[in-house]
Scaffold this active site. Sequence first.
Site, PDB file in Angstrom:
ATOM      1  N   CYS A  43       0.837  -1.201   0.000  1.00  0.00           N
ATOM      2  CA  CYS A  43       0.000   0.000   0.000  1.00  0.00           C
ATOM      3  C   CYS A  43       0.872   1.252   0.000  1.00  0.00           C
ATOM      4  O   CYS A  43       0.651   2.192  -0.769  1.00  0.00           O
ATOM      5  CB  CYS A  43      -0.937  -0.019   1.213  1.00  0.00           C
ATOM      6  N   CYS A  44       1.891   1.265   0.874  1.00  0.00           N
ATOM      7  CA  CYS A  44       2.813   2.407   0.903  1.00  0.00           C
ATOM      8  C   CYS A  44       3.519   2.563  -0.446  1.00  0.00           C
ATOM      9  O   CYS A  44       3.826   3.672  -0.872  1.00  0.00           O
ATOM     10  CB  CYS A  44       3.848   2.259   2.023  1.00  0.00           C
TER      11      CYS A  44
ATOM     12  N   CYS B 177      -0.996   8.694   7.105  1.00  0.00           N
ATOM     13  CA  CYS B 177      -2.355   8.413   6.640  1.00  0.00           C
ATOM     14  C   CYS B 177      -3.274   8.125   7.839  1.00  0.00           C
ATOM     15  O   CYS B 177      -2.833   7.557   8.846  1.00  0.00           O
ATOM     16  CB  CYS B 177      -2.341   7.203   5.713  1.00  0.00           C
TER      17      CYS B 177
ATOM     18  N   CYS C 169      -3.562   4.638   9.485  1.00  0.00           N
ATOM     19  CA  CYS C 169      -2.296   4.083   9.977  1.00  0.00           C
ATOM     20  C   CYS C 169      -1.632   4.963  11.035  1.00  0.00           C
ATOM     21  O   CYS C 169      -0.444   4.792  11.329  1.00  0.00           O
ATOM     22  CB  CYS C 169      -1.337   3.883   8.804  1.00  0.00           C
TER      23      CYS C 169
ATOM     24  N   CYS D  70       7.791   3.740   6.107  1.00  0.00           N
ATOM     25  CA  CYS D  70       6.927   3.528   4.941  1.00  0.00           C
ATOM     26  C   CYS D  70       7.721   3.232   3.687  1.00  0.00           C
ATOM     27  O   CYS D  70       7.152   2.878   2.666  1.00  0.00           O
ATOM     28  CB  CYS D  70       6.039   4.746   4.705  1.00  0.00           C
TER      29      CYS D  70
HETATM   30 FE1  SF4 Z   1      -1.408   2.813   2.899  1.00  0.00          FE
HETATM   31 FE2  SF4 Z   1      -1.224   3.209   5.520  1.00  0.00          FE
HETATM   32 FE3  SF4 Z   1       0.982   3.344   3.953  1.00  0.00          FE
HETATM   33 FE4  SF4 Z   1      -0.931   5.259   3.864  1.00  0.00          FE
HETATM   34  S1  SF4 Z   1       0.450   4.749   5.593  1.00  0.00           S
HETATM   35  S2  SF4 Z   1       0.084   4.340   2.147  1.00  0.00           S
HETATM   36  S3  SF4 Z   1      -2.827   4.005   4.119  1.00  0.00           S
HETATM   37  S4  SF4 Z   1      -0.299   1.521   4.407  1.00  0.00           S
END
Ligand code: SF4
Length: 248
Positions: free
Chosen positions: A121-122, A204, A207, A232
């Site tokens: 996701c990151c 985010c 998170c 991240c």
């Molecule tokens: Fe995804 Fe969380 Fe990373 Fe944001 S911090 S990109 S929502 S995993």
Amino acid sequence: MIINTSADLARALDQQLASADLTERLRIVASLDGRAVFTTSLGIEDQVITAAIGLGQLPIDVSTLETGRLFKETVDLIAETEERFGIAIKRFHPRQDNIDAYAAKFGLNGFYESVEARHACCHVRKLVPLAEALSGARFWITGLRRSQSGNRATTPFAEYDAERDLIKVNPLADWSLDDINTYVEAESVPINPLHARGYPSIGCEPCTRAIKPGEPERAGRWWWENDEKRECGLHVPEAATSLVPTPA
Ligand code: SF4
């Protein structure tokens, strides 16, 4: 020191920046050949750098990664900051096809289920847009501080990032949180209201949680993971892996 390579320049810059103040550090970088890009997450450290760039009218691009999962308070702060300092903050967004591929494989909120899913996701929401933001840049300015966490304790003022082939500059490396708060007060820098609600580090929304008294500054980031050095991937490239197609 003979300067033949970007790594040589980074070493020389690291020494030169040590004795300068924040504005001078930024001015030195802006005076060098090559585009300088500052990427802001709108956190309090980044707001200090944005203020110094805006107040000094320095020719440094200010960019942010609008991940699509930010707090409303963070999104609102982008426009407020632009207005306060008379600057334009360039927004970089994730690609919808990458988001779709991620969601199909892991689920939209799959980052809670595994480190693999979280890193993926990151990757799509941060690392791919970051690569776009840094495209063509020679210098990448960040708000990293040594006292933020154990794995940032040796942060230099400048270092060569071989993976991205650019020079990473950390002009707040030696600043304490007290230094940051003093600057914010002195220059009336707008900051995220979440800081006052127990969020020293803000990423985010799904998170990030508020921290408890006595917890480390970054304890509220990906709090469900056990790895003390969780990041991240922006500043620890190997932390995020390419699990979905990366655009050319
Ligand atoms: Fe995804 Fe969380 Fe990373 Fe944001 S911090 S990109 S929502 S995993």
